[in-house]
Design a protein around this motif. Sequence first.
Motif, short mmCIF file in Angstrom:
data_model
loop_
_atom_site.label_atom_id
_atom_site.label_comp_id
_atom_site.label_asym_id
_atom_site.label_seq_id
_atom_site.Cartn_x
_atom_site.Cartn_y
_atom_site.Cartn_z
N GLU A 171 -24.90 48.48 -44.07
CA GLU A 171 -24.74 47.62 -42.92
C GLU A 171 -23.38 47.86 -42.25
N LYS A 172 -23.40 48.05 -40.95
CA LYS A 172 -22.15 48.27 -40.23
C LYS A 172 -21.50 46.92 -39.93
N PRO A 173 -20.19 46.91 -39.82
CA PRO A 173 -19.53 45.65 -39.46
C PRO A 173 -19.91 45.24 -38.03
N LYS A 174 -19.95 43.95 -37.82
CA LYS A 174 -20.33 43.45 -36.51
C LYS A 174 -19.16 43.58 -35.53
N THR A 175 -19.54 43.77 -34.27
CA THR A 175 -18.52 43.86 -33.22
C THR A 175 -18.04 42.46 -32.88
N PRO A 176 -16.92 42.34 -32.21
CA PRO A 176 -16.44 41.01 -31.82
C PRO A 176 -17.45 40.25 -30.95
N LEU B 242 -20.08 38.87 -33.28
CA LEU B 242 -19.52 37.74 -34.01
C LEU B 242 -19.44 36.49 -33.14
N ARG B 243 -19.06 36.67 -31.88
CA ARG B 243 -18.99 35.55 -30.95
C ARG B 243 -20.37 34.95 -30.73
N LEU B 244 -21.39 35.80 -30.56
CA LEU B 244 -22.76 35.31 -30.37
C LEU B 244 -23.24 34.55 -31.61
N ASP B 245 -22.92 35.07 -32.77
CA ASP B 245 -23.30 34.38 -34.00
C ASP B 245 -22.65 33.01 -34.08
N GLN B 246 -21.36 32.95 -33.72
CA GLN B 246 -20.64 31.68 -33.76
C GLN B 246 -21.22 30.69 -32.76
N LEU B 247 -21.54 31.16 -31.56
CA LEU B 247 -22.15 30.28 -30.55
C LEU B 247 -23.51 29.78 -31.01
N SER B 248 -24.26 30.62 -31.67
CA SER B 248 -25.57 30.24 -32.18
C SER B 248 -25.44 29.15 -33.25
N VAL B 249 -24.48 29.31 -34.14
CA VAL B 249 -24.25 28.32 -35.20
C VAL B 249 -23.80 26.99 -34.58
N THR B 250 -22.91 27.07 -33.60
CA THR B 250 -22.42 25.86 -32.93
C THR B 250 -23.56 25.15 -32.23
N SER B 251 -24.43 25.90 -31.58
CA SER B 251 -25.58 25.33 -30.88
C SER B 251 -26.51 24.61 -31.86
N LYS B 252 -26.77 25.24 -33.00
CA LYS B 252 -27.64 24.63 -34.01
C LYS B 252 -27.01 23.35 -34.54
N ARG B 253 -25.73 23.37 -34.79
CA ARG B 253 -25.03 22.18 -35.29
C ARG B 253 -25.12 21.04 -34.28
N ALA B 254 -24.93 21.36 -32.99
CA ALA B 254 -25.01 20.33 -31.95
C ALA B 254 -26.42 19.77 -31.84
#
Length: 70
Positions: free
Chosen positions: A7-12, A15-27
């Motif tokens: 697995e290659k490391p994720k690009t910034p 990572l930002r999209l992943d964080q926004l997705s997690v934040t959206s789910k939490r909200a």
Amino acid sequence: MRIFELEKPKTPEQLRLDQLSVTSKRASDALKTERERQKAQRAQQALQKLRMTIKPNTATVKPIKPIKAV
């Protein structure tokens, strides 16, 4: 080879999209929880109001005289 080596490391950006997705789910979870809390609160208030209307007023209730045995 191990999975993390393939697995290659994720690009910034990823990572930002992943964080926004997690934040959206939490909200959305918080919104769902708050709606359920408010619904339960309204139900409790309705139940209390119903109990108050059904409960007889003690000032208007007259005692019943006992029946005398003949």
